[in-house]
Design an enzyme around this catalytic site. Structure first.
Site, PDB file in Angstrom:
ATOM      1  CG  ASN A  94      -1.461   1.344   1.586  1.00  0.00           C
ATOM      2  OD1 ASN A  94      -2.420   1.802   0.989  1.00  0.00           O
ATOM      3  ND2 ASN A  94      -0.835   2.032   2.551  1.00  0.00           N
ATOM      4  CB  SER A 153      -4.078   5.109  -8.482  1.00  0.00           C
ATOM      5  OG  SER A 153      -4.749   6.305  -8.792  1.00  0.00           O
ATOM      6  CE1 TYR A 166      -0.072   8.212  -6.965  1.00  0.00           C
ATOM      7  CE2 TYR A 166      -1.763   8.335  -8.664  1.00  0.00           C
ATOM      8  CZ  TYR A 166      -1.367   7.970  -7.390  1.00  0.00           C
ATOM      9  OH  TYR A 166      -2.264   7.354  -6.542  1.00  0.00           O
ATOM     10  CB  ALA A 168       4.332   6.067 -15.609  1.00  0.00           C
ATOM     11  CE  LYS A 170      -0.146   4.482  -6.708  1.00  0.00           C
ATOM     12  NZ  LYS A 170       0.019   3.593  -5.546  1.00  0.00           N
TER      13      LYS A 170
HETATM   14  P1  NAP Z   1      -1.030   8.410   3.105  1.00  0.00           P
HETATM   15  O1  NAP Z   1      -2.089   8.697   4.110  1.00  0.00           O
HETATM   16  O2  NAP Z   1       0.020   9.421   2.863  1.00  0.00           O
HETATM   17  O3  NAP Z   1      -0.389   6.998   3.482  1.00  0.00           O
HETATM   18  C1  NAP Z   1       0.737   6.498   2.810  1.00  0.00           C
HETATM   19  C2  NAP Z   1       1.700   5.961   3.854  1.00  0.00           C
HETATM   20  O4  NAP Z   1       2.809   5.356   3.165  1.00  0.00           O
HETATM   21  C3  NAP Z   1       2.264   7.076   4.735  1.00  0.00           C
HETATM   22  O5  NAP Z   1       2.193   6.712   6.100  1.00  0.00           O
HETATM   23  C4  NAP Z   1       3.708   7.180   4.261  1.00  0.00           C
HETATM   24  O6  NAP Z   1       4.616   7.576   5.274  1.00  0.00           O
HETATM   25  C5  NAP Z   1       3.989   5.752   3.854  1.00  0.00           C
HETATM   26  N1  NAP Z   1       5.155   5.668   2.983  1.00  0.00           N
HETATM   27  C6  NAP Z   1       5.525   6.499   1.962  1.00  0.00           C
HETATM   28  N2  NAP Z   1       6.666   6.094   1.421  1.00  0.00           N
HETATM   29  C7  NAP Z   1       7.051   4.982   2.106  1.00  0.00           C
HETATM   30  C8  NAP Z   1       8.168   4.135   2.014  1.00  0.00           C
HETATM   31  N3  NAP Z   1       9.126   4.338   1.105  1.00  0.00           N
HETATM   32  N4  NAP Z   1       8.264   3.092   2.885  1.00  0.00           N
HETATM   33  C9  NAP Z   1       7.305   2.876   3.815  1.00  0.00           C
HETATM   34  N5  NAP Z   1       6.206   3.662   3.946  1.00  0.00           N
HETATM   35  C10 NAP Z   1       6.090   4.712   3.102  1.00  0.00           C
HETATM   36  O7  NAP Z   1      -1.691   8.123   1.676  1.00  0.00           O
HETATM   37  P2  NAP Z   1      -2.917   7.204   1.211  1.00  0.00           P
HETATM   38  O8  NAP Z   1      -3.818   8.093   0.447  1.00  0.00           O
HETATM   39  O9  NAP Z   1      -3.446   6.394   2.319  1.00  0.00           O
HETATM   40  O10 NAP Z   1      -2.148   6.294   0.144  1.00  0.00           O
HETATM   41  C11 NAP Z   1      -2.035   4.878   0.266  1.00  0.00           C
HETATM   42  C12 NAP Z   1      -1.898   4.308  -1.129  1.00  0.00           C
HETATM   43  O11 NAP Z   1      -3.095   4.560  -1.864  1.00  0.00           O
HETATM   44  C13 NAP Z   1      -0.750   4.926  -1.945  1.00  0.00           C
HETATM   45  O12 NAP Z   1      -0.104   3.919  -2.695  1.00  0.00           O
HETATM   46  C14 NAP Z   1      -1.488   5.899  -2.866  1.00  0.00           C
HETATM   47  O13 NAP Z   1      -0.790   6.147  -4.075  1.00  0.00           O
HETATM   48  C15 NAP Z   1      -2.771   5.118  -3.116  1.00  0.00           C
HETATM   49  N6  NAP Z   1      -3.890   5.922  -3.587  1.00  0.00           N
HETATM   50  C16 NAP Z   1      -4.384   6.947  -2.834  1.00  0.00           C
HETATM   51  C17 NAP Z   1      -5.478   7.685  -3.324  1.00  0.00           C
HETATM   52  C18 NAP Z   1      -6.070   8.826  -2.561  1.00  0.00           C
HETATM   53  O14 NAP Z   1      -6.877   9.578  -3.150  1.00  0.00           O
HETATM   54  N7  NAP Z   1      -5.762   8.995  -1.284  1.00  0.00           N
HETATM   55  C19 NAP Z   1      -6.037   7.366  -4.574  1.00  0.00           C
HETATM   56  C20 NAP Z   1      -5.503   6.325  -5.301  1.00  0.00           C
HETATM   57  C21 NAP Z   1      -4.435   5.596  -4.798  1.00  0.00           C
HETATM   58  P3  NAP Z   1       4.958   9.147   5.478  1.00  0.00           P
HETATM   59  O15 NAP Z   1       3.655   9.821   5.712  1.00  0.00           O
HETATM   60  O16 NAP Z   1       5.872   9.130   6.657  1.00  0.00           O
HETATM   61  O17 NAP Z   1       5.627   9.588   4.210  1.00  0.00           O
END
Ligand code: NAP
Length: 261
Positions: A94, A153, A166, A168, A170
């Protein structure tokens, strides 16, 4: 929920980036369904916080902080996981970052590399090193050895201006999901992806659902302004449960009917 209704009782799950947002919601949903949940995040404190919330739901938890885009850290993490727990039933890739919203022509090469490393290389590394161990699990012939769930995503299915790196990365997750499903099928491990649409999480900073929806007015949602992490967690529960055993290599949109272009 009585223990009879808990659909993941006795299962062990590991979730990357579970200190926040979607990963945290998946961890809590799995815990409510009876699974023990190992929590990874970059920041120890946020991993520990989710871990405490998981344990408060009456299951076991493990804190495994690491940068999952770093091979050595991933290998150490996998070794530590199997020192503490003997099997892994559900792996959720994730961890990820959002788009920097630049056009390709203005994007720094470092931005491209960082996005690919965190969003795609991490899925490769974590799947590679965990799968090596998961295939060894001793289970009856009619049961799966495990499930891998990758968080892609909507942008993993539909490109958009300002989402070059981003999107690319995903699309890469969707493709890797198909490949892993074909490679691990014979080992009775399923691999699927979820493709969330706009979901209210700290990835957008400290913003209200209304403002997030307003900032993305080009996106029409079927029945509410934005998705919530729990909406994605519901789909992640389905993919972790035995109801999805005959599904692999798929990438499921979880976006409430969001328009894609
Ligand atoms: P989030 O609240 O920022 O959670 C992502 C978590 O991943 C954060 O705790 C972050 O830590 C951690 N992280 C980042 N880089 C890391 C690494 N190299 N190693 C270990 N942990 C790491 O974001 P989210 O929205 O829940 O996103 C979760 C996933 O869903 C992501 O892959 C995102 O691309 C995908 N997604 C999100 C959305 C949306 O609208 N929210 C839509 C489509 C897809 P830090 O905060 O300390 O950096």
């Amino acid at each position: 929920m009585s223990s009879l209704e808990k659909r993941l009782l006795g299962k062990n799950a590991f979730i990357t980036g579970a200190g926040s947002g979607i990963g945290r919601a998946i961890a809590l949903r799995y815990a409510r369904e009876g699974a023990n949940v190992a929590i990874n995040d970059l920041k120890v404190e946020s991993a520990e916080q989710t871990s405490r919330e998981v344990e408060a739901l009456g299951v076991k938890s493990l804190v495994l902080p690491a940068d999952v885009s770093d091979s050595e850290q991933v290998q150490a993490l996998v070794e530590r996981y199997f020192t503490e727990w003997s099997k892994l039933d559900v792996l959720v890739n994730n961890a990820g970052i959002g788009s920097t919203m630049e056009t390709v022509s203005l994007m720094k090469e470092a931005t491209w590399d960082r996005t690919m490393n965190i969003n795609l290389r991490s899925v490769f590394l974590v799947s590679k090193y965990f799968a090596k161990q998961m295939v060894k699990a001793k289970v009856p012939d009619d049961q799966l050895r495990g499930k891998i769930i990758n968080i892609s995503s909507v942008r993993g299915k539909y490109g958009r201006a300002h989402f070059g790196a981003y999107s690319a990365s995903k699309f890469g997750v969707v493709s890797l999901t198909q490949t892993l499903a074909l490679e691990l099928g014979k080992n009775r491990i399923t691999v699927n992806a979820l493709c969330p649409g706009l979901t209210l999480t700290p990835i957008y900073g400290n913003i209200s659902a209304e403002n997030l929806a307003k900032n993305n007015a080009h996106i029409a949602l079927a029945f509410k302004p934005v998705g919530m992490p729990e909406d994605v967690a519901g789909a992640a529960f389905f993919l972790a449960s035995s109801d999805s055993d005959w599904i692999t290599g798929q990438s499921l949109l979880v976006c409430g009917g969001q328009h894609f272009i």
